[in-house]
Design an enzyme around this catalytic site. Sequence first.
Site, PDB file in Angstrom:
ATOM      1  N   GLU A 136      -6.178  -7.171  -1.565  1.00 14.93           N
ATOM      2  CA  GLU A 136      -6.519  -7.029  -0.117  1.00 14.93           C
ATOM      3  C   GLU A 136      -7.822  -6.412   0.377  1.00 14.93           C
ATOM      4  O   GLU A 136      -7.917  -5.195  -0.428  1.00 14.93           O
ATOM      5  CB  GLU A 136      -5.357  -6.253   0.777  1.00 14.93           C
ATOM      6  N   GLU A 153       0.627  -1.170  -0.088  1.00 15.27           N
ATOM      7  CA  GLU A 153       0.144   0.185   0.072  1.00 15.27           C
ATOM      8  C   GLU A 153       0.876   1.353   0.111  1.00 15.27           C
ATOM      9  O   GLU A 153       1.418   1.918   1.050  1.00 15.27           O
ATOM     10  CB  GLU A 153      -0.862  -0.068   1.255  1.00 15.27           C
TER      11      GLU A 153
HETATM   12  C1  IDC Z   1      -3.412  -4.120  10.082  1.00 14.37           C
HETATM   13  C2  IDC Z   1      -3.879  -5.197  11.076  1.00 14.37           C
HETATM   14  C3  IDC Z   1      -3.349  -4.676  12.271  1.00 14.37           C
HETATM   15  C4  IDC Z   1      -2.068  -4.212  12.638  1.00 14.37           C
HETATM   16  C5  IDC Z   1      -1.786  -3.094  11.601  1.00 14.37           C
HETATM   17  C6  IDC Z   1      -0.560  -2.528  11.899  1.00 14.37           C
HETATM   18  O1  IDC Z   1      -5.070  -5.820  10.867  1.00 14.37           O
HETATM   19  O2  IDC Z   1      -3.449  -5.912  13.302  1.00 14.37           O
HETATM   20  O3  IDC Z   1      -1.860  -3.735  13.807  1.00 14.37           O
HETATM   21  O4  IDC Z   1      -2.078  -3.353  10.381  1.00 14.37           O
HETATM   22  O5  IDC Z   1       0.242  -3.178  10.962  1.00 14.37           O
HETATM   23  C7  IDC Z   1      -4.162  -2.039   5.448  1.00 14.37           C
HETATM   24  C8  IDC Z   1      -2.876  -2.861   5.570  1.00 14.37           C
HETATM   25  C9  IDC Z   1      -2.816  -3.891   6.728  1.00 14.37           C
HETATM   26  C10 IDC Z   1      -3.669  -3.506   7.889  1.00 14.37           C
HETATM   27  C11 IDC Z   1      -5.163  -3.284   7.287  1.00 14.37           C
HETATM   28  C12 IDC Z   1      -6.012  -3.026   8.551  1.00 14.37           C
HETATM   29  O6  IDC Z   1      -2.490  -3.358   4.446  1.00 14.37           O
HETATM   30  O7  IDC Z   1      -1.413  -4.099   7.123  1.00 14.37           O
HETATM   31  O8  IDC Z   1      -3.679  -4.560   8.802  1.00 14.37           O
HETATM   32  N1  IDC Z   1      -5.243  -2.323   6.402  1.00 14.37           N
HETATM   33  O9  IDC Z   1      -5.837  -2.014   9.212  1.00 14.37           O
HETATM   34  N2  IDC Z   1      -4.745  -1.460   4.694  1.00 14.37           N
HETATM   35  C13 IDC Z   1      -5.908  -0.986   4.966  1.00 14.37           C
HETATM   36  C14 IDC Z   1      -6.280  -1.620   5.927  1.00 14.37           C
END
Ligand code: IDC
Length: 462
Positions: free
Chosen positions: A380, A288
């Site tokens: 994702e 991302e």
């Molecule tokens: C989130 C995980 C969470 C973690 C956070 C930080 O669900 O447990 O604490 O990352 O690393 C994304 C990202 C993905 C995120 C997810 C939800 O690619 O890494 O995971 N998210 O926030 N983009 C949009 C949402």
Amino acid sequence: MKRLLALLATCAMVLGLTALSGPQAVAATGCKVDYTITNQWQGGFQAGVKITNLGAPVTGWTLKFTLPDAGQKVVQGWNATWSQSGSTVTAAGVDWNRTLATGAATDLGFTGSSTGANPKPTAFTLNGVTCTGSVDEEPPPPGPDPNPGTGTPVGVNGQLHVCGVNLCNQYNRPIQLRGMSTHGIQWFNKCYNAASLDALAANWKSDLLRIAMYVQESGYETDPAGFTSRVNNLVDMAEARGMYAMIDFHTLTPGDPNYNLDRAKTFFASVAARNAAKKNVIYEIANEPNGVSWAGIKSYAEQIIPVIRAADPDAVVIVGTRGWSSLGVSDGSNESEVVNNPVNATNIMYAFHFYAASHRDSYRAAVSRAASQLPLFVTEFGTVSYTGGGAVDRASTTAWLDLLDQLKIGYANWTYSDANEGSAAFKPGTCNGSDYSSSGVLTESGALLKNRMSTPDNFPTS
Ligand code: IDC
């Protein structure tokens, strides 16, 4: 005197012939082409074409060869601009491989249709110069099913490639892959074991495992060898179960992928070389991107893709987009920045991400518009808010998945894990046990996704 001249001429001819057939004579000039039929089936085949430049460096090249059977037609090629006139096929170098130093090689390929056998061309020219051909490696036997008895997603679809705006299988037919993403493998490593992946393949009927390898946040940068090896191991576990494996270089913070450019080069050179012969690998080069322009992302992609192609020329590569892979929408832009300035590479797709409770109609509108112009993969998405937590938004998730099904856009759901957050498919503590298949271990999100994904894929095979 006449006799002596004749003798000298004969000697010269013999010497000349010897020189021409010796290895030095070949290495001094020209080119070498390795043409390999990598797969074949009733009515079609896939060929790999490796060009090695043995002459002076070239900038801009055109390869020509003749398909021996009148029924053979190039359907879809990659890593070159392909055309065919009569039985003559022309492949011209694209931006990133048009320069070939002396000794440098580049791999191209194409899928073709055929009416009978698939004889190989024997004569090749590069910029008009005849190449020495080599047609090594025996192809698999022809037949309607190159992987008899393997009704798995990889068994049926084989090596994938991008065709127009779609992802196509070995029959050059568009398919949609539906699967799950791991959580960060640095945190939820124990969730990915034989029992959980058996359940994913057999009960969920998942086509795909996305392997989320964070780079920061205690990820790859802390132990490159260890994470590389674990990713390879998960690729093998997916392959053993007939699933595609998407290798996700999970950049998130900092959001500019160029921050990790050197790490990405090292990582992708290694995993691409190690997995080159596999049919089940898809590379996702930046999860991302955020806080970075599209130009910055494009520049990163155009440096990483050649690294992958050098080792694994035929794999599909997915490029993240601006604004957390929202095609720029979350930054107030839209897909036109990509449409107007695409990455200079073939056989690539663009990532789109959404979280159903946060991203609704305007994001769906962007995907609907972009889908006719760009190859998209939802690498994702979550059923919940962009935080990864909160309640499942069933209505928005259903609207999204209906749209993706209709457009044949592949997806991977965040996450196949027991994280204590709404997006996780399993209840907290599930990964401490061995049951991944009963309904009791699923969260609301997990039950919804399993229900959507386990319906028959009906992948086209002709
Ligand atoms: C989130 C995980 C969470 C973690 C956070 C930080 O669900 O447990 O604490 O990352 O690393 C994304 C990202 C993905 C995120 C997810 C939800 O690619 O890494 O995971 N998210 O926030 N983009 C949009 C949402």
